[in-house]
Design a protein around this motif. Structure first.
Motif, PDB file in Angstrom:
ATOM      1  N   HIS A  87      17.335 -15.570 -21.615  1.00 25.60           N
ATOM      2  CA  HIS A  87      17.314 -17.036 -21.573  1.00 25.60           C
ATOM      3  C   HIS A  87      15.941 -17.579 -21.974  1.00 25.60           C
ATOM      4  O   HIS A  87      15.837 -18.523 -22.761  1.00 25.60           O
ATOM      5  N   MET A  88      14.869 -16.980 -21.456  1.00 22.46           N
ATOM      6  CA  MET A  88      13.511 -17.412 -21.786  1.00 22.46           C
ATOM      7  C   MET A  88      13.228 -17.302 -23.279  1.00 22.46           C
ATOM      8  O   MET A  88      12.640 -18.204 -23.887  1.00 22.46           O
ATOM      9  N   ALA A  89      13.632 -16.182 -23.867  1.00 17.67           N
ATOM     10  CA  ALA A  89      13.413 -15.988 -25.308  1.00 17.67           C
ATOM     11  C   ALA A  89      14.125 -17.078 -26.102  1.00 17.67           C
ATOM     12  O   ALA A  89      13.579 -17.621 -27.073  1.00 17.67           O
ATOM     13  N   SER A  90      15.343 -17.418 -25.674  1.00 18.03           N
ATOM     14  CA  SER A  90      16.104 -18.457 -26.376  1.00 18.03           C
ATOM     15  C   SER A  90      15.437 -19.828 -26.248  1.00 18.03           C
ATOM     16  O   SER A  90      15.466 -20.633 -27.183  1.00 18.03           O
ATOM     17  N   LEU A  91      14.797 -20.098 -25.101  1.00 19.66           N
ATOM     18  CA  LEU A  91      14.094 -21.369 -24.914  1.00 19.66           C
ATOM     19  C   LEU A  91      12.916 -21.481 -25.872  1.00 19.66           C
ATOM     20  O   LEU A  91      12.672 -22.539 -26.459  1.00 19.66           O
ATOM     21  N   LEU A  92      12.163 -20.391 -26.007  1.00 16.39           N
ATOM     22  CA  LEU A  92      11.018 -20.401 -26.923  1.00 16.39           C
ATOM     23  C   LEU A  92      11.470 -20.688 -28.353  1.00 16.39           C
ATOM     24  O   LEU A  92      10.860 -21.485 -29.065  1.00 16.39           O
ATOM     25  N   HIS A  93      12.551 -20.047 -28.763  1.00 11.24           N
ATOM     26  CA  HIS A  93      13.070 -20.273 -30.115  1.00 11.24           C
ATOM     27  C   HIS A  93      13.649 -21.679 -30.259  1.00 11.24           C
ATOM     28  O   HIS A  93      13.436 -22.354 -31.274  1.00 11.24           O
ATOM     29  N   ASP A  94      14.371 -22.117 -29.242  1.00 15.95           N
ATOM     30  CA  ASP A  94      14.986 -23.455 -29.252  1.00 15.95           C
ATOM     31  C   ASP A  94      13.956 -24.563 -29.437  1.00 15.95           C
ATOM     32  O   ASP A  94      14.167 -25.496 -30.209  1.00 15.95           O
TER      33      ASP A  94
END
Length: 228
Positions: A87-94
């Motif tokens: 989830h954290m990785a997706s937030l950074l990309h988002d």
């Protein structure tokens, strides 16, 4: 209504109180996983980690593992951390894709360290999540979380392709919601059941429960975006 909001907050507080010690262990485990000889990686990662996330996905894994009798070992902690790292990785990309400069009232990582650093650290966090999955050595868990990760990425690309399109129908909207948000919620619930050795019938029900929670979560999040 105000009464409904108070009830919802009370329910959330009760749920989090039940597993607060486990969530502290999840946090500690995540910090141990994002250590690196490259200082920017833990610096940026811990900034995001401490930015006030609700930890809803790990909470689902822990709660369902306990509900169905998982008592020994630390798989529920490690896999909850794995899910939160995805989830954290997706937030950074988002935040890079959306050109966001605020998240939960704080500056985003890309605003502070730039887009390149956010994308690359996001990739690092994502690979750490997969290392945890592999170390768990359960093929069913690995299949479940890798499928959720694929769906998440697919949903992000689909959302990008629909950006600025005012003709999006409900079917396309819910496909984005299911891939981008609901699949990881359903995996969070299912993993709790998998490590507790639940039957396929129970796992299927956890899948549906998590999916519906994820859809409701995203609907509310999108509605608040419009309201604000």
């Amino acid at each position: 209504s105000k009464h409904s909001k108070n009830l919802m907050n009370d329910s959330t507080n009760i749920m989090m109180d039940l597993i607060k010690d486990d969530l502290k262990l999840v946090n500690s485990f995540m910090i141990s996983q994002i250590k690196s000889e490259v200082p920017l990686i833990p610096l940026l990662s811990e900034y995001l980690l401490n930015s006030g996330g609700k930890r809803i996905r790990p909470a689902l894994t822990i709660l369902f593992s306990k509900l169905f009798g998982y008592k020994f070992g630390s798989r529920h902690i490690c896999l909850s951390a794995c899910i939160e790292l995805i989830h954290m990785a997706s937030l950074l990309h988002d935040d890079v894709v959306d050109e966001s400069y605020l998240r939960r009232g704080k500056k985003t990582a890309n605003k502070i360290w730039g887009n390149k650093a956010s994308v690359l650290v996001g990739d690092y966090i994502f690979t750490k999540a997969f290392q945890i999955m592999v170390d768990d050595q359960d093929l069913e868990v690995l299949q479940n979380l890798s499928n959720a990760s694929k769906s998440l990425a697919q949903g992000e690309v689909m959302q990008l392709s629909l950006k600025n399109n005012l003709d999006i129908d409900a079917e396309k909207y819910f496909k984005v919601v299911e891939d981008k948000t609901a699949k990881l919620f359903s995996s969070s619930a299912m993993v709790g059941g998998i490590i507790a050795k639940c039957s396929d019938k129970i796992i299927s029900k956890l899948d549906k429960f998590g999916r519906n929670i994820g859809i409701a979560f995203q609907l509310l999040d999108d509605a608040l975006d419009y309201e604000c």
